[in-house]
Design a protein around this motif. Structure first.
Motif, PDB file in Angstrom:
ATOM      1  N   ASP A  46       0.818  -1.319   0.089  1.00  0.00           N
ATOM      2  CA  ASP A  46      -0.153  -0.008  -0.132  1.00  0.00           C
ATOM      3  C   ASP A  46       0.940   1.426  -0.022  1.00  0.00           C
ATOM      4  O   ASP A  46       0.587   2.240  -0.790  1.00  0.00           O
ATOM      5  N   VAL A  47       2.141   1.026   0.546  1.00  0.00           N
ATOM      6  CA  VAL A  47       3.068   2.174   0.725  1.00  0.00           C
ATOM      7  C   VAL A  47       3.262   2.442  -0.919  1.00  0.00           C
ATOM      8  O   VAL A  47       3.532   3.923  -1.212  1.00  0.00           O
ATOM      9  N   VAL A  48       3.810   1.556  -1.524  1.00  0.00           N
ATOM     10  CA  VAL A  48       4.096   1.515  -3.020  1.00  0.00           C
ATOM     11  C   VAL A  48       3.288   2.291  -3.566  1.00  0.00           C
ATOM     12  O   VAL A  48       3.450   2.898  -4.449  1.00  0.00           O
ATOM     13  N   ALA A  49       1.989   1.750  -3.563  1.00  0.00           N
ATOM     14  CA  ALA A  49       0.766   2.304  -4.146  1.00  0.00           C
ATOM     15  C   ALA A  49       0.486   3.787  -3.905  1.00  0.00           C
ATOM     16  O   ALA A  49       0.311   4.357  -4.861  1.00  0.00           O
ATOM     17  N   LEU A  50       0.527   4.300  -2.834  1.00  0.00           N
ATOM     18  CA  LEU A  50       0.473   5.696  -2.424  1.00  0.00           C
ATOM     19  C   LEU A  50       1.579   6.719  -3.117  1.00  0.00           C
ATOM     20  O   LEU A  50       1.431   7.685  -3.383  1.00  0.00           O
ATOM     21  N   ALA A  51       2.915   6.299  -2.679  1.00  0.00           N
ATOM     22  CA  ALA A  51       3.891   6.858  -3.136  1.00  0.00           C
ATOM     23  C   ALA A  51       5.226   6.107  -3.762  1.00  0.00           C
ATOM     24  O   ALA A  51       5.905   5.235  -2.994  1.00  0.00           O
ATOM     25  N   PRO A  52       5.071   5.770  -5.171  1.00  0.00           N
ATOM     26  CA  PRO A  52       5.962   4.761  -5.662  1.00  0.00           C
ATOM     27  C   PRO A  52       7.327   5.320  -5.410  1.00  0.00           C
ATOM     28  O   PRO A  52       7.881   6.260  -5.507  1.00  0.00           O
ATOM     29  N   PRO A  53       8.211   4.421  -4.706  1.00  0.00           N
ATOM     30  CA  PRO A  53       9.636   4.612  -4.446  1.00  0.00           C
ATOM     31  C   PRO A  53      10.345   5.034  -5.299  1.00  0.00           C
ATOM     32  O   PRO A  53      10.299   4.789  -6.656  1.00  0.00           O
ATOM     33  N   ILE A  54      11.549   6.036  -4.860  1.00  0.00           N
ATOM     34  CA  ILE A  54      12.714   6.466  -5.720  1.00  0.00           C
ATOM     35  C   ILE A  54      13.748   6.044  -4.916  1.00  0.00           C
ATOM     36  O   ILE A  54      13.770   6.691  -3.806  1.00  0.00           O
ATOM     37  N   VAL A  55      14.457   5.292  -5.267  1.00  0.00           N
ATOM     38  CA  VAL A  55      15.442   4.327  -4.849  1.00  0.00           C
ATOM     39  C   VAL A  55      16.837   5.036  -5.024  1.00  0.00           C
ATOM     40  O   VAL A  55      17.354   5.335  -6.190  1.00  0.00           O
ATOM     41  N   VAL A  56      17.464   5.552  -4.119  1.00  0.00           N
ATOM     42  CA  VAL A  56      18.742   6.155  -4.078  1.00  0.00           C
ATOM     43  C   VAL A  56      20.016   5.312  -3.620  1.00  0.00           C
ATOM     44  O   VAL A  56      19.909   4.827  -2.332  1.00  0.00           O
ATOM     45  N   GLY A  57      20.933   5.206  -4.391  1.00  0.00           N
ATOM     46  CA  GLY A  57      21.962   4.076  -4.082  1.00  0.00           C
ATOM     47  C   GLY A  57      22.868   4.721  -2.856  1.00  0.00           C
ATOM     48  O   GLY A  57      23.024   5.965  -2.863  1.00  0.00           O
ATOM     49  N   ARG A  58      23.481   3.984  -2.189  1.00  0.00           N
ATOM     50  CA  ARG A  58      24.558   4.348  -1.004  1.00  0.00           C
ATOM     51  C   ARG A  58      25.612   3.483  -0.950  1.00  0.00           C
ATOM     52  O   ARG A  58      25.570   2.248  -0.950  1.00  0.00           O
ATOM     53  N   ALA A  59      26.722   4.140  -0.922  1.00  0.00           N
ATOM     54  CA  ALA A  59      28.072   3.292  -0.827  1.00  0.00           C
ATOM     55  C   ALA A  59      27.996   2.341   0.214  1.00  0.00           C
ATOM     56  O   ALA A  59      27.586   2.613   1.363  1.00  0.00           O
ATOM     57  N   GLY A  60      28.415   1.033  -0.448  1.00  0.00           N
ATOM     58  CA  GLY A  60      28.455  -0.044   0.693  1.00  0.00           C
ATOM     59  C   GLY A  60      27.083  -0.846   0.851  1.00  0.00           C
ATOM     60  O   GLY A  60      27.221  -1.901   1.058  1.00  0.00           O
ATOM     61  N   ALA A  61      26.104  -0.463   0.183  1.00  0.00           N
ATOM     62  CA  ALA A  61      24.832  -1.132   0.183  1.00  0.00           C
ATOM     63  C   ALA A  61      24.879  -2.089  -0.859  1.00  0.00           C
ATOM     64  O   ALA A  61      25.267  -1.829  -2.103  1.00  0.00           O
TER      65      ALA A  61
END
Length: 207
Positions: free
Chosen positions: A124-139
């Motif tokens: 439901d979170v994804v439906a309300l606000a589709p994510p923008i994924v930001v990469g992080r060093a080490g992830a």
């Protein structure tokens, strides 16, 4: 005309340079008009945080560099005062009700996707606000990430790139390292902006 806003929640204890870079990446590479920083009122796992008002003010200082395109919303305090449990789903639902006609996106780090199974009503979170994924060093890349609905910022349409294949990852700056430096009596610049550091020193935070 409708607008698109990226919702950026976090403890911001304190907000540091990588948080500011997340805002910059979202504004410059994703189709969003504004970023709204939402400091968490209380930590989900009971960790001690600087006072909410201080964290809100530090976020506002960090946001000034963006000339009005990054705003700070203290909605988490209002929801907590009303007895609402601090859940991203509840916050997004409240924001959608307060701002009809505004399209919401959720800014998340790539490492958060590995924990999406722990989130309350993630679908439901994804439906309300589709994510923008930001990469992080080490992830590390997450093979179960919701590829179709969560493209990384700054990458073409399609599955999110791995940490090694992506063209850009944010530096691995942590608020805990910032607090540790301050506790040792050191300055946290350049991990935080000068304005945020001056505020921390003036308020005697994290000593």
């Amino acid at each position: 005309m409708s607008r698109t806003v990226a919702i950026f929640g976090g403890s911001f204890n304190p907000p540091h340079l990588a948080h500011q870079m997340v805002c910059l990446v979202a504004l410059e590479t994703a189709a969003v008009d504004e970023v709204w920083m939402l400091p968490t009122y209380r930590h989900a796992f009971g960790k001690e945080l600087a006072p909410f008002d201080d964290r809100v003010e530090m976020c506002r200082l960090a946001a000034r560099a963006f000339g009005g395109r990054v705003l700070v919303d203290p909605i988490e305090r209002e929801l907590a005062a009303g007895g609402e449990e601090s859940r991203t789903f509840h916050t997004l639902t409240a924001l959608a009700a307060r701002h009809p006609g505004t399209a919401l996106r959720l800014l998340v780090g790539e490492d958060i996707l590995a924990e999406k199974h722990l989130w309350f009503r993630w679908d439901d979170v994804v439906a309300l606000a589709p994510p923008i994924v930001v990469g992080r060093a080490g992830a590390l890349p997450n093979p179960t990430a919701p590829n179709a609905s969560a493209p990384r910022a700054g990458t073409p349409k399609g599955p999110p790139q791995s940490a090694t294949d992506a063209g850009f990852d944010l530096p691995a700056i942590s608020s805990s390292e910032v607090r540790a430096r301050i506790a040792r009596g050191e300055t946290a610049v350049p991990l935080v902006s000068r304005a945020v550091m001056d505020y921390i020193a003036g308020r005697g935070l994290y000593r």
